[in-house]
Design an enzyme around this catalytic site. Structure first.
Site, PDB file in Angstrom:
ATOM      1  N   GLU A  44      -7.497  -6.497   4.453  1.00 50.08           N
ATOM      2  CA  GLU A  44      -7.723  -6.722   3.093  1.00 50.08           C
ATOM      3  C   GLU A  44      -7.100  -8.018   2.714  1.00 50.08           C
ATOM      4  O   GLU A  44      -7.988  -8.720   2.082  1.00 50.08           O
ATOM      5  CB  GLU A  44      -7.028  -5.541   2.189  1.00 50.08           C
ATOM      6  CG  GLU A  44      -7.838  -4.229   2.011  1.00 50.08           C
ATOM      7  CD  GLU A  44      -7.305  -3.566   0.678  1.00 50.08           C
ATOM      8  OE1 GLU A  44      -7.172  -4.175  -0.130  1.00 50.08           O
ATOM      9  OE2 GLU A  44      -7.414  -2.296   0.665  1.00 50.08           O
ATOM     10  N   GLY A  49     -10.448  -1.249  12.719  1.00 52.22           N
ATOM     11  CA  GLY A  49     -10.282  -0.043  11.954  1.00 52.22           C
ATOM     12  C   GLY A  49     -11.266   0.510  11.053  1.00 52.22           C
ATOM     13  O   GLY A  49     -10.905   1.461  10.535  1.00 52.22           O
ATOM     14  N   ASN A  75       0.848  -1.167   0.162  1.00 48.59           N
ATOM     15  CA  ASN A  75       0.101   0.082   0.023  1.00 48.59           C
ATOM     16  C   ASN A  75       0.854   1.238  -0.076  1.00 48.59           C
ATOM     17  O   ASN A  75       1.770   1.557   1.252  1.00 48.59           O
ATOM     18  CB  ASN A  75      -1.027  -0.142   1.193  1.00 48.59           C
ATOM     19  CG  ASN A  75      -1.766   1.348   1.291  1.00 48.59           C
ATOM     20  OD1 ASN A  75      -1.533   2.148   0.462  1.00 48.59           O
ATOM     21  ND2 ASN A  75      -2.498   1.353   2.231  1.00 48.59           N
ATOM     22  N   PRO A  76       1.052   1.954  -1.192  1.00 53.66           N
ATOM     23  CA  PRO A  76       1.763   3.082  -1.219  1.00 53.66           C
ATOM     24  C   PRO A  76       1.477   4.154  -0.454  1.00 53.66           C
ATOM     25  O   PRO A  76       2.206   5.273  -0.072  1.00 53.66           O
ATOM     26  CB  PRO A  76       1.686   3.645  -2.611  1.00 53.66           C
ATOM     27  CG  PRO A  76       0.443   3.130  -3.245  1.00 53.66           C
ATOM     28  CD  PRO A  76       0.306   1.840  -2.446  1.00 53.66           C
ATOM     29  N   SER A  93      -0.165   3.014  10.635  1.00 51.34           N
ATOM     30  CA  SER A  93      -0.522   3.840  11.529  1.00 51.34           C
ATOM     31  C   SER A  93      -0.379   3.379  12.760  1.00 51.34           C
ATOM     32  O   SER A  93       0.276   3.740  13.932  1.00 51.34           O
ATOM     33  CB  SER A  93      -1.592   4.716  11.708  1.00 51.34           C
ATOM     34  OG  SER A  93      -2.063   5.350  10.383  1.00 51.34           O
ATOM     35  N   ASP A 138      -2.737  -1.983   9.779  1.00 51.71           N
ATOM     36  CA  ASP A 138      -3.815  -2.945   9.795  1.00 51.71           C
ATOM     37  C   ASP A 138      -4.990  -3.004   8.631  1.00 51.71           C
ATOM     38  O   ASP A 138      -5.534  -4.248   8.688  1.00 51.71           O
ATOM     39  CB  ASP A 138      -4.532  -2.588  11.328  1.00 51.71           C
ATOM     40  CG  ASP A 138      -3.711  -2.713  12.451  1.00 51.71           C
ATOM     41  OD1 ASP A 138      -2.690  -3.812  12.380  1.00 51.71           O
ATOM     42  OD2 ASP A 138      -3.624  -2.147  13.484  1.00 51.71           O
TER      43      ASP A 138
HETATM   44  C1  LIG Z   1      -4.922   9.421  29.090  1.00 53.81           C
HETATM   45  C2  LIG Z   1      -4.193   8.372  28.180  1.00 53.81           C
HETATM   46  C3  LIG Z   1      -5.116   7.352  27.385  1.00 53.81           C
HETATM   47  C4  LIG Z   1      -4.405   6.479  26.614  1.00 53.81           C
HETATM   48  C5  LIG Z   1      -5.104   5.431  26.084  1.00 53.81           C
HETATM   49  C6  LIG Z   1      -4.720   4.387  25.375  1.00 53.81           C
HETATM   50  C7  LIG Z   1      -5.630   3.318  24.766  1.00 53.81           C
HETATM   51  C8  LIG Z   1      -5.451   3.161  23.483  1.00 53.81           C
HETATM   52  C9  LIG Z   1      -5.995   1.682  23.098  1.00 53.81           C
HETATM   53  C10 LIG Z   1      -5.475   1.644  21.817  1.00 53.81           C
HETATM   54  C11 LIG Z   1      -6.096   0.288  21.405  1.00 53.81           C
HETATM   55  C12 LIG Z   1      -5.773   0.058  19.867  1.00 53.81           C
HETATM   56  C13 LIG Z   1      -6.369  -1.305  19.414  1.00 53.81           C
HETATM   57  C14 LIG Z   1      -6.195  -1.393  17.912  1.00 53.81           C
HETATM   58  C15 LIG Z   1      -7.230  -1.442  17.081  1.00 53.81           C
HETATM   59  C16 LIG Z   1      -6.771  -1.623  15.607  1.00 53.81           C
HETATM   60  O1  LIG Z   1      -7.686  -2.655  15.098  1.00 53.81           O
HETATM   61  C17 LIG Z   1      -7.240  -0.320  14.832  1.00 53.81           C
HETATM   62  C18 LIG Z   1      -6.892  -0.613  13.395  1.00 53.81           C
HETATM   63  O2  LIG Z   1      -5.572  -0.080  13.437  1.00 53.81           O
HETATM   64  N1  LIG Z   1      -6.727   0.772  15.356  1.00 53.81           N
HETATM   65  C19 LIG Z   1      -7.211   1.831  15.970  1.00 53.81           C
HETATM   66  O3  LIG Z   1      -8.715   1.765  16.123  1.00 53.81           O
HETATM   67  C20 LIG Z   1      -6.853   2.846  16.444  1.00 53.81           C
HETATM   68  C21 LIG Z   1      -7.061   3.306  17.665  1.00 53.81           C
HETATM   69  C22 LIG Z   1      -6.438   4.501  18.146  1.00 53.81           C
HETATM   70  C23 LIG Z   1      -6.899   4.560  19.585  1.00 53.81           C
HETATM   71  C24 LIG Z   1      -6.250   5.630  20.186  1.00 53.81           C
HETATM   72  C25 LIG Z   1      -6.922   6.168  21.653  1.00 53.81           C
HETATM   73  C26 LIG Z   1      -6.611   7.430  22.099  1.00 53.81           C
HETATM   74  C27 LIG Z   1      -7.143   7.894  23.439  1.00 53.81           C
HETATM   75  C28 LIG Z   1      -7.087   9.166  23.722  1.00 53.81           C
HETATM   76  C29 LIG Z   1      -7.860   9.413  25.000  1.00 53.81           C
HETATM   77  C30 LIG Z   1      -7.625  10.899  25.303  1.00 53.81           C
HETATM   78  C31 LIG Z   1      -8.128  11.375  26.762  1.00 53.81           C
HETATM   79  C32 LIG Z   1      -7.606  12.926  26.871  1.00 53.81           C
HETATM   80  C33 LIG Z   1      -8.312  13.322  27.774  1.00 53.81           C
HETATM   81  C34 LIG Z   1      -7.732  14.844  27.873  1.00 53.81           C
HETATM   82  N1  LIG Z   2      -3.570   2.361  -3.507  1.00 50.38           N
HETATM   83  C1  LIG Z   2      -4.263   2.535  -2.366  1.00 50.38           C
HETATM   84  N2  LIG Z   2      -5.080   3.718  -2.389  1.00 50.38           N
HETATM   85  C2  LIG Z   2      -5.700   3.989  -1.570  1.00 50.38           C
HETATM   86  N3  LIG Z   2      -6.109   3.503  -0.585  1.00 50.38           N
HETATM   87  C3  LIG Z   2      -5.544   2.325  -0.326  1.00 50.38           C
HETATM   88  C4  LIG Z   2      -4.624   1.849  -1.334  1.00 50.38           C
HETATM   89  N4  LIG Z   2      -4.164   0.585  -0.901  1.00 50.38           N
HETATM   90  C5  LIG Z   2      -4.697   0.141   0.299  1.00 50.38           C
HETATM   91  N5  LIG Z   2      -5.608   1.229   0.615  1.00 50.38           N
HETATM   92  C6  LIG Z   2      -6.418   1.278   1.919  1.00 50.38           C
HETATM   93  O1  LIG Z   2      -5.626   2.182   2.629  1.00 50.38           O
HETATM   94  C7  LIG Z   2      -6.137   2.044   4.031  1.00 50.38           C
HETATM   95  C8  LIG Z   2      -5.242   2.015   5.048  1.00 50.38           C
HETATM   96  O2  LIG Z   2      -4.143   1.314   4.733  1.00 50.38           O
HETATM   97  P1  LIG Z   2      -3.204   0.806   5.888  1.00 50.38           P
HETATM   98  O3  LIG Z   2      -3.832  -0.061   6.841  1.00 50.38           O
HETATM   99  O4  LIG Z   2      -2.057   0.350   5.091  1.00 50.38           O
HETATM  100  O5  LIG Z   2      -2.715   2.062   6.733  1.00 50.38           O
HETATM  101  P2  LIG Z   2      -2.731   2.935   7.967  1.00 50.38           P
HETATM  102  O6  LIG Z   2      -4.275   3.294   7.921  1.00 50.38           O
HETATM  103  O7  LIG Z   2      -2.014   4.193   7.856  1.00 50.38           O
HETATM  104  O8  LIG Z   2      -2.488   1.984   9.025  1.00 50.38           O
HETATM  105  P3  LIG Z   2      -3.516   1.576  10.321  1.00 50.38           P
HETATM  106  O9  LIG Z   2      -4.753   0.728   9.566  1.00 50.38           O
HETATM  107  O10 LIG Z   2      -2.345   0.687  10.873  1.00 50.38           O
HETATM  108  O11 LIG Z   2      -4.037   2.640  10.851  1.00 50.38           O
HETATM  109  C9  LIG Z   2      -6.673   0.519   3.908  1.00 50.38           C
HETATM  110  O12 LIG Z   2      -7.869   0.519   4.610  1.00 50.38           O
HETATM  111  C10 LIG Z   2      -6.466   0.064   2.701  1.00 50.38           C
HETATM  112  O13 LIG Z   2      -7.745  -0.559   2.081  1.00 50.38           O
END
Ligand SMILES: CCCCCCCCCCCCC/C=C/[C@@H](O)[C@H](CO)NC(=O)CCCCCCCCCCCCCCC
Ligand SMILES: Nc1ncnc2c1ncn2[C@@H]1O[C@H](COP(=O)(O)OP(=O)(O)OP(=O)(O)O)[C@@H](O)[C@H]1O
Ligand SMILES: [Ca+2]
Length: 448
Positions: free
Chosen positions: A125, A421, A60-61, A163, A120
């Site tokens: 995919e 995600g 994925n570029p 990401s 992810d």
């Molecule tokens: C106070 C510090 C709080 C830290 C809390 C950390 C909890 C983070 C849990 C992360 C779990 C990630 C699970 C991954 C799921 C992936 O299938 C999915 C696809 O890439 N990623 C996300 O959905 C990406 C999900 C990204 C989640 C980011 C969560 C950020 C929460 C921030 C809360 C801020 C509260 C601030 C109050 C002022």
């Molecule tokens: N050539 C493309 N152009 C646009 N979107 C694409 C292409 N190839 C893949 N994708 C889509 O881009 C989305 C994000 O891709 P990828 O998961 O690689 O990175 P990300 O979102 O930065 O990472 P993460 O999912 O970990 O947050 C995916 O849902 C995928 O379906």
């Protein structure tokens, strides 16, 4: 003298689960002896049948910081070349390109595995493409939620370039492209559970990491609108969603897992060669005879809880990532046939903040009166449809409870699910863990 020589590349483990590729060169005065060594070494290597010889790679570029192509060319391709692995490389041109190619076009007989370079979303995919292709080839109907799915024969490799890269981090212990390339080269194999998500008898999606309703659903919907921000979109959306503090009503029915697979708070992390995952196969076979429907407490085993929730999370694996190194459910297993259902009930903003903060320190994030966690095999969720509330009732609710119940005269207070995600707009879903449906080129996290 040292006219003849040959070089052997080998894996060196450095720190923090990182692997590195090193070389050692052997010198030798005798040509015949040197050739004998090279022949014998190559014979030994070719007898290792776990090692892939041919791979299909999707890049994925645009994932993460848009470095996918560079990471592959500079760090991964040289490792594959040295290992003598044949590759076909496809740089994707649109979202779902890789999924669709795998589903229908790719000649999979040619390969020993498929690899994604991305995050992810890109992994998802490949998961969908490969699982769907396997079911189609075996005449299995994915729409039937109780169908016995056929495991995929090809393994999936993940070169992290996204990401979050949570699937890579939680199965390898680090997000490093070279380490992941080396796990592919040595032919590691890690079975993984996959959740199937249905609405009635319509298949929606597969999930391997997090299914989240409420907090994570809203966070995901918000972050989709901010994709242009790159990885920072999650932090900003997290803060915004946290401040909204939405509350959702509904009922969850679940089928608890037996005692053999432990408990989400048993402090037994899933590690390389995990016993719990190995033994889960036996219990899985015993269970698969029972076909029970959710929502009926009279059917043995099912439980139902109702109420108002800030978040409903199902973590099929720890979901550890650099942002949250111990993960959403630190003791969840990669391949035990279960998912950890985490219910965060109505609480104050301060309490929810304390709960979130515990994801980043040593304290137990489940040790709160408003949090419960269950290890389950299946669950279903039904949002409560609200009666049409008048604007007066809504502002009264806000005044007395301090919560925004998100009810307008026409709509009901429903969130969406974040599925690894991706947004799922259906709120009422049924989820079933498919035990060890796929395998990755990984070995789980090794004890240090
Ligand atoms: C106070 C510090 C709080 C830290 C809390 C950390 C909890 C983070 C849990 C992360 C779990 C990630 C699970 C991954 C799921 C992936 O299938 C999915 C696809 O890439 N990623 C996300 O959905 C990406 C999900 C990204 C989640 C980011 C969560 C950020 C929460 C921030 C809360 C801020 C509260 C601030 C109050 C002022
Ligand atoms: N050539 C493309 N152009 C646009 N979107 C694409 C292409 N190839 C893949 N994708 C889509 O881009 C989305 C994000 O891709 P990828 O998961 O690689 O990175 P990300 O979102 O930065 O990472 P993460 O999912 O970990 O947050 C995916 O849902 C995928 O379906
Ligand atoms: Ca699991």
């Amino acid at each position: 003298m040292d006219q003849y020589a040959f070089t052997v590349s080998f894996v060196r483990k450095t720190r923090q689960h990182q692997w590195w590729c090193s070389d050692v060169t052997f010198h030798c005065a005798d040509q015949e002896l040197c050739e004998q060594w090279v022949r014998a070494t190559n014979e030994q290597l070719s007898s290792l049948t776990n090692r892939p010889k041919s791979l299909l790679v999707y890049i994925n570029p645009y994932g993460g910081k848009q470095r996918g192509e560079r990471i592959y060319e500079q760090k991964v391709a040289p490792v594959f070349r040295r290992a003598g692995i044949f590759t076909d490389v496809i740089v994707t041109e649109r979202a779902n390109h890789a999924r669709d190619h795998l589903k229908t076009e790719a000649n999979l007989d040619k390969y020993d595995g498929v690899v994604c370079v991305g995050g992810d979303g890109m992994f998802s995919e490949l998961l969908h493409g490969l699982v769907t292709r396997t079911q189609t080839d075996h005449d299995v109907d994915q729409n039937q939620s109780d169908a016995e799915l056929v495991p995929c024969s090809l393994r999936i490799g993940i070169i992290p370039a996204g990401s979050t890269d949570c699937v890579c981090f939680a199965t390898v212990g680090t997000n490093d492209p070279i380490t992941s390339a080396l796990h592919i080269v040595v032919g590691d194999s890690q079975p993984m559970d996959v959740c199937s998500v249905h609405q009635k008898d319509v298949f929606l999606r597969y999930s391997i990491s997090l299914l989240g309703y409420g907090f994570y659903g809203d966070l995901q919907a918000e972050s989709e609108r901010k994709r242009w921000l790159g990885p920072a979109r999650y932090d900003l959306s997290g803060i915004k969603t946290f401040l909204c503090h939405n509350l959702y009503e509904g009922s969850i029915s679940f089928l608890p897992a037996g005692d053999n697979v432990g408990h989400p708070r048993d402090k037994q992390p899933c590690r390389s060669g995990c016993r719990v995952c190995q033994h889960s196969k036996d219990e899985h076979n015993e269970m698969s005879g029972e076909k029970e429907k959710p929502g009926d407490d009279s059917s043995r085993g099912w439980k139902t809880v109702q109420g108002e929730f800030i978040a409903i999370n199902s973590a099929s694996m720890s979901c550890a990532c650099p942002r949250c190194p111990k993960g959403l459910s630190p003791f969840a297993h990669l391949a035990d046939g279960t998912t950890d259902l985490i219910l965060v009930r109505k609480c104050s903003r301060l309490d929810f903040f304390r709960h979130l903060l515990r994801h980043t320190n040593k304290q137990d994030q489940f040790d709160h009166s408003f949090v419960e966690v269950h290890r389950v095999r299946k669950f279903s969720f039904q949002p409560r449809r609200h009666e049409l509330a008048s604007p007066e009732e809504q502002s009264e609710h806000l005044k007395t409870t301090g919560f925004n119940p998100k009810i307008s005269a026409q709509t009901s207070a429903v969130s969406s699910w974040s599925c690894d995600g991706e947004i799922l707009h259906q709120a009422a879903i049924r989820v079933s863990v498919q035990h060890q449906l796929i395998r990755l080129f990984a070995r789980g996290i090794e004890e240090q």
